[in-house]
Design a protein around this motif. Structure first.
Motif, PDB file in Angstrom:
ATOM      1  N   ASP A  82       7.760  -0.491   7.924  1.00  0.00           N
ATOM      2  CA  ASP A  82       6.905   0.705   7.877  1.00  0.00           C
ATOM      3  C   ASP A  82       7.514   1.765   6.957  1.00  0.00           C
ATOM      4  OD1 ASP A  82       5.052  -0.358   9.831  1.00  0.00           O
ATOM      5  OD2 ASP A  82       6.594   0.038  11.325  1.00  0.00           O
ATOM      6  N   LEU A  83       7.633   1.421   5.700  1.00  0.00           N
ATOM      7  CA  LEU A  83       8.222   2.344   4.734  1.00  0.00           C
ATOM      8  C   LEU A  83       7.165   3.325   4.220  1.00  0.00           C
ATOM      9  CD1 LEU A  83      10.452  -0.163   2.722  1.00  0.00           C
ATOM     10  CD2 LEU A  83      11.098   1.310   4.635  1.00  0.00           C
ATOM     11  N   PRO A  84       7.571   4.536   3.868  1.00  0.00           N
ATOM     12  CA  PRO A  84       6.606   5.604   3.544  1.00  0.00           C
ATOM     13  C   PRO A  84       6.164   5.636   2.080  1.00  0.00           C
ATOM     14  CG  PRO A  84       8.817   6.489   3.549  1.00  0.00           C
ATOM     15  CD  PRO A  84       8.954   5.037   3.905  1.00  0.00           C
ATOM     16  N   PHE A  85       6.353   4.550   1.345  1.00  0.00           N
ATOM     17  CA  PHE A  85       6.157   4.591  -0.101  1.00  0.00           C
ATOM     18  C   PHE A  85       4.763   4.121  -0.522  1.00  0.00           C
ATOM     19  CE2 PHE A  85      10.721   3.456   0.587  1.00  0.00           C
ATOM     20  CZ  PHE A  85      11.224   4.719   0.309  1.00  0.00           C
ATOM     21  N   LYS A  86       4.377   4.568  -1.697  1.00  0.00           N
ATOM     22  CA  LYS A  86       3.143   4.087  -2.306  1.00  0.00           C
ATOM     23  C   LYS A  86       3.294   2.615  -2.668  1.00  0.00           C
ATOM     24  CE  LYS A  86       2.553   8.642  -4.453  1.00  0.00           C
ATOM     25  NZ  LYS A  86       2.567   9.395  -5.740  1.00  0.00           N
ATOM     26  N   ASP A  87       2.181   1.913  -2.767  1.00  0.00           N
ATOM     27  CA  ASP A  87       2.227   0.511  -3.157  1.00  0.00           C
ATOM     28  C   ASP A  87       2.617   0.360  -4.620  1.00  0.00           C
ATOM     29  OD1 ASP A  87       1.488  -0.234  -0.644  1.00  0.00           O
ATOM     30  OD2 ASP A  87      -0.611  -0.652  -1.125  1.00  0.00           O
ATOM     31  N   ILE A 126      10.009 -10.862   3.052  1.00  0.00           N
ATOM     32  CA  ILE A 126       9.786 -10.991   1.612  1.00  0.00           C
ATOM     33  C   ILE A 126       8.377 -10.562   1.237  1.00  0.00           C
ATOM     34  CG2 ILE A 126       9.757 -12.585  -0.348  1.00  0.00           C
ATOM     35  CD1 ILE A 126      12.535 -12.013   0.850  1.00  0.00           C
ATOM     36  N   VAL A 127       7.388 -11.037   1.972  1.00  0.00           N
ATOM     37  CA  VAL A 127       5.994 -10.671   1.677  1.00  0.00           C
ATOM     38  C   VAL A 127       5.788  -9.172   1.860  1.00  0.00           C
ATOM     39  CG1 VAL A 127       3.588 -10.991   2.376  1.00  0.00           C
ATOM     40  CG2 VAL A 127       5.115 -12.968   2.243  1.00  0.00           C
ATOM     41  N   GLY A 128       6.390  -8.592   2.922  1.00  0.00           N
ATOM     42  CA  GLY A 128       6.253  -7.152   3.148  1.00  0.00           C
ATOM     43  C   GLY A 128       6.907  -6.331   2.064  1.00  0.00           C
ATOM     44  N   THR A 129       8.011  -6.810   1.531  1.00  0.00           N
ATOM     45  CA  THR A 129       8.725  -6.079   0.474  1.00  0.00           C
ATOM     46  C   THR A 129       7.904  -6.012  -0.809  1.00  0.00           C
ATOM     47  OG1 THR A 129      10.861  -6.752   1.375  1.00  0.00           O
ATOM     48  CG2 THR A 129      10.839  -6.040  -0.907  1.00  0.00           C
ATOM     49  N   LYS A 130       7.155  -7.065  -1.107  1.00  0.00           N
ATOM     50  CA  LYS A 130       6.378  -7.106  -2.353  1.00  0.00           C
ATOM     51  C   LYS A 130       5.338  -5.987  -2.437  1.00  0.00           C
ATOM     52  CE  LYS A 130       4.739 -11.269  -2.444  1.00  0.00           C
ATOM     53  NZ  LYS A 130       4.038 -12.432  -2.996  1.00  0.00           N
ATOM     54  N   LEU A 148       0.636 -12.552   7.936  1.00  0.00           N
ATOM     55  CA  LEU A 148       1.689 -11.549   8.031  1.00  0.00           C
ATOM     56  C   LEU A 148       1.595 -10.849   9.377  1.00  0.00           C
ATOM     57  CD1 LEU A 148       3.984 -10.280   6.406  1.00  0.00           C
ATOM     58  CD2 LEU A 148       2.389  -8.541   5.645  1.00  0.00           C
ATOM     59  N   ASP A 149       2.543 -11.113  10.240  1.00  0.00           N
ATOM     60  CA  ASP A 149       2.508 -10.611  11.609  1.00  0.00           C
ATOM     61  C   ASP A 149       3.881 -10.095  11.990  1.00  0.00           C
ATOM     62  OD1 ASP A 149       2.079 -10.049  14.244  1.00  0.00           O
ATOM     63  OD2 ASP A 149       1.980 -12.132  14.905  1.00  0.00           O
ATOM     64  N   PHE A 150       3.971  -8.795  12.249  1.00  0.00           N
ATOM     65  CA  PHE A 150       5.249  -8.187  12.615  1.00  0.00           C
ATOM     66  C   PHE A 150       5.329  -7.921  14.121  1.00  0.00           C
ATOM     67  CE2 PHE A 150       4.596  -6.880   8.177  1.00  0.00           C
ATOM     68  CZ  PHE A 150       5.764  -7.368   7.629  1.00  0.00           C
ATOM     69  N   SER A 151       4.471  -8.581  14.886  1.00  0.00           N
ATOM     70  CA  SER A 151       4.395  -8.255  16.311  1.00  0.00           C
ATOM     71  C   SER A 151       5.438  -8.973  17.154  1.00  0.00           C
ATOM     72  CB  SER A 151       3.001  -8.601  16.845  1.00  0.00           C
ATOM     73  OG  SER A 151       2.732  -9.984  16.694  1.00  0.00           O
ATOM     74  N   GLY A 152       6.175  -9.902  16.571  1.00  0.00           N
ATOM     75  CA  GLY A 152       7.213 -10.595  17.326  1.00  0.00           C
ATOM     76  C   GLY A 152       6.796 -11.979  17.754  1.00  0.00           C
ATOM     77  N   VAL A 153       7.630 -12.606  18.593  1.00  0.00           N
ATOM     78  CA  VAL A 153       7.447 -13.990  18.992  1.00  0.00           C
ATOM     79  C   VAL A 153       6.975 -14.060  20.435  1.00  0.00           C
ATOM     80  CG1 VAL A 153       8.621 -16.203  19.266  1.00  0.00           C
ATOM     81  CG2 VAL A 153       9.276 -14.672  17.404  1.00  0.00           C
TER      82      VAL A 153
END
Length: 405
Positions: free
Chosen positions: A222-227, A250-254, A336-341
């Protein structure tokens, strides 16, 4: 400089110790860190009290000397860290937040970055030399105490560096040193090679204030930056410690990388996770990058890692270095799912429940006056252990309570 990169809703941000506080929910996140800090302070105070008791009852002069040195170092650090975190350590609730990172996690990085880790950091800087930083915007994920990013920014004065750190203690140490202040801490060693190395006074500082960098507090993903805003993103020992799958990271960083931009990764050559399908060897790690970038180069190298002169046995780590550029759309079946396992039916969860249940039942029979023999008798009568098993188990159980809690 910073506002050029931020999403509009983060333009008017609050600060913590003069660091832009850009967590998605800053009040809630700082409250959590406050609880972690308070828990750490109380745990240290209990340990220091226990240590003093051991010193008072110690007959061996050399051991007493070593324990006194340990006491001095940890007492001094507790006082200094309370000062560094005075802005958030107001919460008296000492309940520990269950998280992979506590306030004192990776504390040794402060000494690595500013006292003795030059050889390790130089190996990372050497890799970065192959990248064009001229007039580039650079995001460093997990900048820690800032030694690597400080030296890189000094070497690349035309680039603009944004250093993201989740932990307010590490970010504060970095920010103070980067702004010309000296941070005094004691490096304490629980297992010193020599008596004089039990506690060593450190004065953490830089010779030169660097103007082309900014330290911020934020949490991935959840970074505050523009795409698509950064030319280069560097992840030093970062993706492997996140509480989410490597591919998600990796996908989130892109999202924040320009299409033609470069992602530089260095970290372990194998990823350790609890989930079987998230444990990756070097070929699998490289494959993730190849699925997401058109140009990928990589190599492995053994380096001295966290090589503290106090306790190190010349530990070597095989580090994987990857440079990837020109993002491509991820084509595999992936959500892309950051909700956990989902833990519902995993063997690990069932084993955890079983162990926790047994421990809770044993604890229900324990009071502060119970002896090893007394607990051994309970284990025989209530839990079916044999007389040969009960006493060693009772001793181990009580020792665990004594030294861990």
């Amino acid at each position: 400089m910073l506002n050029n990169f931020l999403q509009e809703e983060f333009q008017n941000h609050r600060t913590f110790n003069s660091i832009p506080c850009l967590y998605e929910n800053p009040d809630e996140t700082l409250a959590e860190w406050s609880m972690k800090a308070s828990a750490y302070f109380k745990e240290e105070e209990i340990f220091i009290k226990h240590l003093q008791s051991r010193i008072n009852n110690q007959k061996n002069d050399l051991t007493k000397k070593r324990l006194n040195s340990l006491l001095q170092g940890r007492s001094y650090n507790l006082k200094q860290i309370k000062k560094l975190l005075s802005d958030i350590s107001k919460n008296e609730n000492s309940q520990t937040i269950f998280s992979s990172q506590q306030i004192h996690s990776y504390f040794e990085l402060a000494f690595r970055d500013w006292s003795w880790g030059e050889k390790e950091i130089d190996s990372y800087l050497k890799i970065a030399e192959g990248i064009n930083f001229e007039n580039k915007s650079v995001l460093i994920l997990g900048s820690g105490a800032g030694g690597f990013s400080q030296k890189l920014a000094e070497k690349k004065p035309s680039a603009q560096f944004i250093n993201v750190e989740h932990n307010p203690l590490l970010a504060t140490i970095h920010n103070q040193i980067a702004n010309g202040k000296e941070v005094k801490l004691h490096e304490v060693c629980e297992y010193p090679k020599e008596m004089e190395l039990t506690c060593v006074k450190r004065r953490l500082k830089t010779q030169k204030k660097i103007e082309n960098q900014t330290v911020i507090l934020a949490s991935f993903p959840d970074l505050p930056f523009k795409d698509n805003i950064f030319d280069i993103i560097i992840a030093p020992w970062f993706f492997d410690i996140l509480d989410l799958p490597f591919i998600n990271a990796i996908v989130g960083t892109k999202d924040f990388l320009k299409p033609e931009g470069s992602l530089l990764f260095f970290g372990p050559s194998n990823i350790h996770k609890k989930e079987l399908n998230e444990r990756l060897c070097s070929e699998e790690i490289i494959e993730v990058f190849q699925d997401n970038f058109n140009e990928v180069s990589s190599f492995r190298n053994r380096i001295s890692y966290l090589d503290s002169p106090l306790s190190s046995q010349n530990r070597q780590e095989e580090v994987l270095f990857i440079q990837a550029s020109h993002s491509k759309e991820y084509t595999k079946d992936f959500n892309l799912d950051f909700s956990g396992v989902d833990l519902k039916f995993t063997p690990e969860f069932e084993q955890y429940k079983l162990v926790a249940d047994i421990k809770a039942k044993i604890l229900s029979h324990i009071n502060e006056d119970i002896s090893v023999d007394g607990l051994a008798k309970v284990l025989e009568e209530k839990f079916g252990l044999t007389s040969h098993e009960s006493k060693p188990y009772a001793k181990k159980f009580l020792d665990k309570i004594k030294f861990e809690y």
